[in-house]
Design a protein around this motif. Sequence first.
Motif, mmCIF file in Angstrom:
data_model
loop_
_atom_site.group_PDB
_atom_site.id
_atom_site.type_symbol
_atom_site.label_atom_id
_atom_site.label_comp_id
_atom_site.label_asym_id
_atom_site.label_seq_id
_atom_site.Cartn_x
_atom_site.Cartn_y
_atom_site.Cartn_z
ATOM 1 N N SER A 21 29.647 -26.350 -28.578
ATOM 2 C CA SER A 21 30.729 -25.453 -28.166
ATOM 3 C C SER A 21 30.377 -24.819 -26.824
ATOM 4 O O SER A 21 29.241 -24.874 -26.364
ATOM 5 C CB SER A 21 31.000 -24.395 -29.231
ATOM 6 N N THR A 109 35.211 -25.465 -29.190
ATOM 7 C CA THR A 109 34.741 -26.845 -29.363
ATOM 8 C C THR A 109 35.671 -27.780 -28.601
ATOM 9 O O THR A 109 36.689 -27.351 -28.050
ATOM 10 C CB THR A 109 34.754 -27.237 -30.850
ATOM 11 N N LYS A 110 35.361 -29.067 -28.628
ATOM 12 C CA LYS A 110 36.241 -30.018 -27.932
ATOM 13 C C LYS A 110 37.645 -30.003 -28.536
ATOM 14 O O LYS A 110 38.623 -30.261 -27.840
ATOM 15 C CB LYS A 110 35.647 -31.424 -27.912
ATOM 16 N N GLU A 111 37.759 -29.633 -29.824
ATOM 17 C CA GLU A 111 39.076 -29.569 -30.471
ATOM 18 C C GLU A 111 39.848 -28.300 -30.107
ATOM 19 O O GLU A 111 41.069 -28.302 -30.112
ATOM 20 C CB GLU A 111 38.932 -29.641 -32.008
ATOM 21 N N LEU A 113 39.240 -26.370 -27.212
ATOM 22 C CA LEU A 113 39.059 -26.027 -25.797
ATOM 23 C C LEU A 113 40.369 -25.622 -25.119
ATOM 24 O O LEU A 113 40.395 -24.727 -24.295
ATOM 25 C CB LEU A 113 38.423 -27.212 -25.071
ATOM 26 N N TRP A 114 41.470 -26.252 -25.488
ATOM 27 C CA TRP A 114 42.761 -25.981 -24.847
ATOM 28 C C TRP A 114 43.602 -24.966 -25.626
ATOM 29 O O TRP A 114 44.778 -24.797 -25.358
ATOM 30 C CB TRP A 114 43.547 -27.277 -24.658
ATOM 31 N N LEU A 126 38.363 -28.264 -17.371
ATOM 32 C CA LEU A 126 38.312 -28.495 -18.820
ATOM 33 C C LEU A 126 38.043 -29.953 -19.200
ATOM 34 O O LEU A 126 37.317 -30.202 -20.161
ATOM 35 C CB LEU A 126 39.593 -27.999 -19.488
ATOM 36 N N ASP A 127 38.600 -30.912 -18.481
ATOM 37 C CA ASP A 127 38.354 -32.314 -18.836
ATOM 38 C C ASP A 127 36.872 -32.657 -18.718
ATOM 39 O O ASP A 127 36.322 -33.345 -19.581
ATOM 40 C CB ASP A 127 39.178 -33.260 -17.958
ATOM 41 N N ALA A 130 35.023 -31.032 -21.613
ATOM 42 C CA ALA A 130 35.251 -31.792 -22.847
ATOM 43 C C ALA A 130 34.290 -32.974 -22.937
ATOM 44 O O ALA A 130 33.776 -33.286 -24.018
ATOM 45 C CB ALA A 130 36.699 -32.259 -22.920
ATOM 46 N N ARG A 134 31.367 -33.683 -25.880
ATOM 47 C CA ARG A 134 31.287 -34.933 -26.642
ATOM 48 C C ARG A 134 29.962 -35.662 -26.450
ATOM 49 O O ARG A 134 29.606 -36.509 -27.262
ATOM 50 C CB ARG A 134 32.413 -35.878 -26.230
#
Length: 138
Positions: A21, A109-111, A113-114, A126-127, A130, A134
């Motif tokens: 995270s 977390t990656k889930e 983040l947005w 952000l990309d 991410a 991962r």
Amino acid sequence: MKTIPVVAAIIFRTSPQGTRSVFATQRGYGDWKGWWEFPGGKIEEGESPEIALVREIKEELATEISVGEYIDTIEYDYPAFHLSMKCFACWVLSGKLELLEHENSAWLTKETLWSVNWLPADELILDKIAMFLRSKNS
């Protein structure tokens, strides 16, 4: 248009279960109050970006960080100024990330983040973040 050079700490952690995270903060002041950002701030004259980042995180969050890999520089035109934001991967060395200037914080977390309302400049990184979330080595 005036350019403001700043640094941002992309503070990562990994849970005991292996979930990665990143730490995000919600602004508690100014025109963008309530928007989310990565903590950091202005680079003072004579400072390296890394030294500025360590100082800013001590001032904003009463926490000592380790500054790692350079991630990217975000260039963004706000209405009143141009922002040049150097982003670095960071980790907490000591301290508890106390909110001295922000009104809220979250580990995303990656889930998720947005899931917050990011400042326009911060949204541009952000990309890449991410991908770090991962990766196997963060």
